[in-house]
Design a protein around this motif. Structure first.
Motif, short mmCIF file in Angstrom:
data_model
loop_
_atom_site.label_atom_id
_atom_site.label_comp_id
_atom_site.label_asym_id
_atom_site.label_seq_id
_atom_site.Cartn_x
_atom_site.Cartn_y
_atom_site.Cartn_z
N MET A 89 9.52 18.93 10.02
CA MET A 89 8.35 18.61 8.72
C MET A 89 7.64 17.55 9.10
O MET A 89 7.93 16.43 8.60
CB MET A 89 9.26 18.37 7.26
N LYS A 90 6.85 17.62 10.07
CA LYS A 90 5.81 16.99 10.84
C LYS A 90 5.13 15.89 9.76
O LYS A 90 5.42 14.83 10.15
CB LYS A 90 4.86 17.36 11.96
N ASP A 91 4.60 16.48 9.00
CA ASP A 91 3.92 15.73 8.01
C ASP A 91 4.30 15.48 6.53
O ASP A 91 3.54 15.47 5.65
CB ASP A 91 2.12 16.27 8.13
N LYS A 92 5.57 15.71 6.30
CA LYS A 92 6.13 15.71 5.08
C LYS A 92 7.54 14.60 5.25
O LYS A 92 7.88 14.57 6.27
CB LYS A 92 6.68 16.87 4.60
N GLY A 93 7.88 13.94 4.07
CA GLY A 93 8.95 12.93 4.15
C GLY A 93 8.81 11.99 3.29
O GLY A 93 7.94 12.12 2.59
N GLN A 94 9.62 10.83 3.65
CA GLN A 94 9.55 9.57 2.87
C GLN A 94 9.21 8.46 3.76
O GLN A 94 10.05 8.41 4.66
CB GLN A 94 10.63 9.62 1.89
N LEU A 95 8.49 7.51 3.35
CA LEU A 95 8.16 6.16 3.99
C LEU A 95 8.51 5.19 3.07
O LEU A 95 7.89 5.11 2.22
CB LEU A 95 7.06 6.18 4.99
N VAL A 122 3.54 13.00 2.36
CA VAL A 122 4.40 11.81 2.74
C VAL A 122 4.53 11.14 1.36
O VAL A 122 3.58 10.53 0.61
CB VAL A 122 4.21 10.97 3.64
N ASN A 123 5.65 10.72 0.95
CA ASN A 123 6.00 10.00 -0.36
C ASN A 123 6.33 8.54 0.18
O ASN A 123 7.03 8.15 0.86
CB ASN A 123 7.49 10.44 -1.09
N LEU A 124 5.32 7.80 -0.13
CA LEU A 124 5.31 6.49 0.25
C LEU A 124 5.77 5.61 -0.82
O LEU A 124 5.35 5.65 -1.97
CB LEU A 124 3.79 6.12 0.47
N VAL A 125 7.01 4.68 -0.59
CA VAL A 125 7.45 3.86 -1.42
C VAL A 125 7.18 2.60 -1.06
O VAL A 125 7.56 1.98 0.05
CB VAL A 125 8.89 4.21 -1.56
N LEU A 126 6.52 1.91 -2.05
CA LEU A 126 6.22 0.44 -1.70
C LEU A 126 7.37 -0.26 -2.36
O LEU A 126 7.42 -0.39 -3.77
CB LEU A 126 5.16 -0.17 -2.18
N HIS A 127 8.32 -1.05 -1.68
CA HIS A 127 9.44 -1.69 -2.46
C HIS A 127 9.13 -3.08 -2.45
O HIS A 127 9.28 -3.78 -1.21
CB HIS A 127 10.73 -1.30 -1.88
N GLU A 128 8.75 -3.63 -3.66
CA GLU A 128 8.53 -5.28 -3.68
C GLU A 128 10.02 -6.12 -3.53
O GLU A 128 10.80 -5.79 -4.34
CB GLU A 128 7.74 -5.75 -4.81
N ALA A 129 10.14 -6.94 -3.06
CA ALA A 129 11.35 -7.66 -2.71
C ALA A 129 10.88 -9.12 -1.95
O ALA A 129 9.82 -9.28 -1.33
CB ALA A 129 12.45 -7.13 -1.93
N SER A 130 11.97 -10.10 -2.17
CA SER A 130 11.85 -11.43 -1.58
C SER A 130 12.08 -11.10 -0.03
O SER A 130 12.39 -10.14 0.77
CB SER A 130 12.87 -12.33 -1.80
N ARG A 281 9.71 7.93 12.17
CA ARG A 281 8.79 9.36 12.04
C ARG A 281 7.48 8.84 12.51
O ARG A 281 6.82 7.71 12.52
CB ARG A 281 8.75 9.80 10.68
N GLY A 282 6.79 10.07 13.02
CA GLY A 282 5.19 9.85 13.45
C GLY A 282 4.39 8.98 12.64
O GLY A 282 3.68 8.47 12.88
N TYR A 283 4.43 9.63 11.32
CA TYR A 283 3.86 8.93 10.43
C TYR A 283 3.97 7.41 10.18
O TYR A 283 3.22 6.52 9.50
CB TYR A 283 3.79 9.72 9.04
N ALA A 284 5.38 7.01 10.44
CA ALA A 284 5.65 5.48 10.23
C ALA A 284 4.78 4.75 11.30
O ALA A 284 4.36 3.57 11.12
CB ALA A 284 6.95 5.44 10.51
N PHE A 285 4.50 5.32 12.36
CA PHE A 285 3.77 4.80 13.64
C PHE A 285 2.27 4.56 13.17
O PHE A 285 1.65 3.63 13.27
CB PHE A 285 3.94 5.49 14.70
N ARG A 286 1.81 5.67 12.33
CA ARG A 286 0.49 5.51 12.10
C ARG A 286 0.05 4.44 11.08
O ARG A 286 -0.81 3.82 11.02
CB ARG A 286 0.37 7.28 11.47
N PHE A 287 1.11 4.09 9.94
CA PHE A 287 1.33 3.31 8.88
C PHE A 287 1.01 2.06 9.50
O PHE A 287 0.07 1.06 9.37
CB PHE A 287 2.60 3.32 8.19
N ILE A 288 1.75 1.77 10.81
CA ILE A 288 1.87 0.26 11.34
C ILE A 288 0.20 0.21 11.98
O ILE A 288 -0.07 -0.93 11.97
CB ILE A 288 2.82 0.03 12.39
#
Length: 309
Positions: A89-95, A122-130, A281-288
């Motif tokens: 699932m190259k372009d699917k998943g969760q980050l 891709v389901n992108l989850v922004l988790h706000e935390a300390s 995952r490949g899309y995590a590298f792209r996000f960075i």
């Protein structure tokens, strides 16, 4: 020996040897947790935990050796699953990106927009935390990427990369006495009640350091976790604010004025972190890379594959 036993050992350490919490976290019974631990110890022929009656107090010497191996085995198990997903699932998943409010609100919107344009499935989850919570989430595998200005660089098991540098600014109501052509000083700031970040957030240590080095005791009347709250109370006239400069926008905050204060407080550095040894995952590298074009997959991969010092 099985994976459930290894998960129980790891979770027992993470939960400070509280078996009730371990059982809850792994959705099993406390008696089942105890049996798995005993079965593993019997199989290995060693005691892994220091005990007082039925209570676990800590790790024995072999237990301390084992926990590092357990962490690596379970991390690689997770990596194998991610590897399969990468090719099936190259372009699917969760980050999952764990970050502070300041990063999520003011730094990441263009990055997220670009990412979703290229990876809509891709389901992108922004988790706000300390910052401390972000480190914990990276260590436990709950987050793939962490972004903050504090704490990340102090965790040796994390690969940490520079994101951007920034300065604090002073925010005042329109027409305030400090809103003039005169160069701002710490002495002038200290004459007013101050509102700024809580300790451990968004460069607060550099604010404290500047006043301490000048021998000045500021009157900090209110602390908050994010700039939006600080600005709201400045508008109410409760004090003047010290915030990240990029958190103030003339169009969005017409009742406020930003006074640059880069000459008063040391520069801050936001960083991106990934747990060493993890499979991205490949899309995590792209996000960075969307965060910083210098952080190519080659650069990031080389660092996360290096063992912690």
């Amino acid at each position: 020996m099985n994976f459930q036993q290894l998960r129980i050992v790891r979770e027992t350490v993470r939960r400070n040897f509280n078996l009730t919490e371990v059982a809850g976290a792994l959705h099993t019974s406390q008696s089942g947790v105890s049996k798995h631990i005993k079965d593993l110890e019997d199989e290995l022929g060693i005691e892994l935990f220091v005990r007082r009656g039925k209570r676990l107090l800590g790790l024995t010497e072999p237990g301390q050796e084992l926990i590092g191996i357990v962490e690596r085995i379970l991390l690689d198990t997770q990596n194998i699953k991610k590897l399969g997903e990468q090719f099936s699932m190259k372009d699917k998943g969760q980050l999952v990106v764990a970050t502070t409010h300041t990063q999520a609100r003011y730094a990441l919107p263009p990055v997220v927009t670009e990412f979703k344009r290229h990876f809509p499935k891709v389901n992108l989850v922004l988790h706000e935390a300390s910052p401390g919570e972000i480190v914990s989430m990276l260590r436990s595998g709950q987050a793939d990427i962490g972004i903050a200005s504090e704490a990340l660089q102090d965790a040796p098991e994390l690969a940490v990369f520079p994101y951007y540098s920034w300065h604090h600014g002073v925010v005042v109501p329109v027409g305030h006495a400090l809103d003039s052509d005169e160069k701002l000083t710490l002495e002038a700031l200290a004459e007013w009640p101050l509102i700024t970040y809580s300790e451990g957030f968004t460069g607060r240590s550099r604010i404290d350091k500047a006043f301490n080095q000048a021998g000045i005791a500021p009157d900090i009347v209110l602390s908050a976790l994010d700039a939006d709250v600080i600005k709201a109370y400045v508008e109410l006239g409760l004090g003047i604010g010290i915030v990240a400069s990029r958190a103030v926008d003339a169009a969005r905050d017409p009742q406020l004025r930003l006074i640059e204060a880069g000459h008063l407080f040391e520069a801050n550095f936001s960083r991106i972190a990934v747990r060493r040894g993890t499979y991205l995952r490949g899309y995590a590298f792209r996000f960075i890379e969307y965060c910083s074009s210098k952080l190519t997959e080659q650069v990031v991969r080389a660092d996360i594959e290096m063992p912690a010092e």
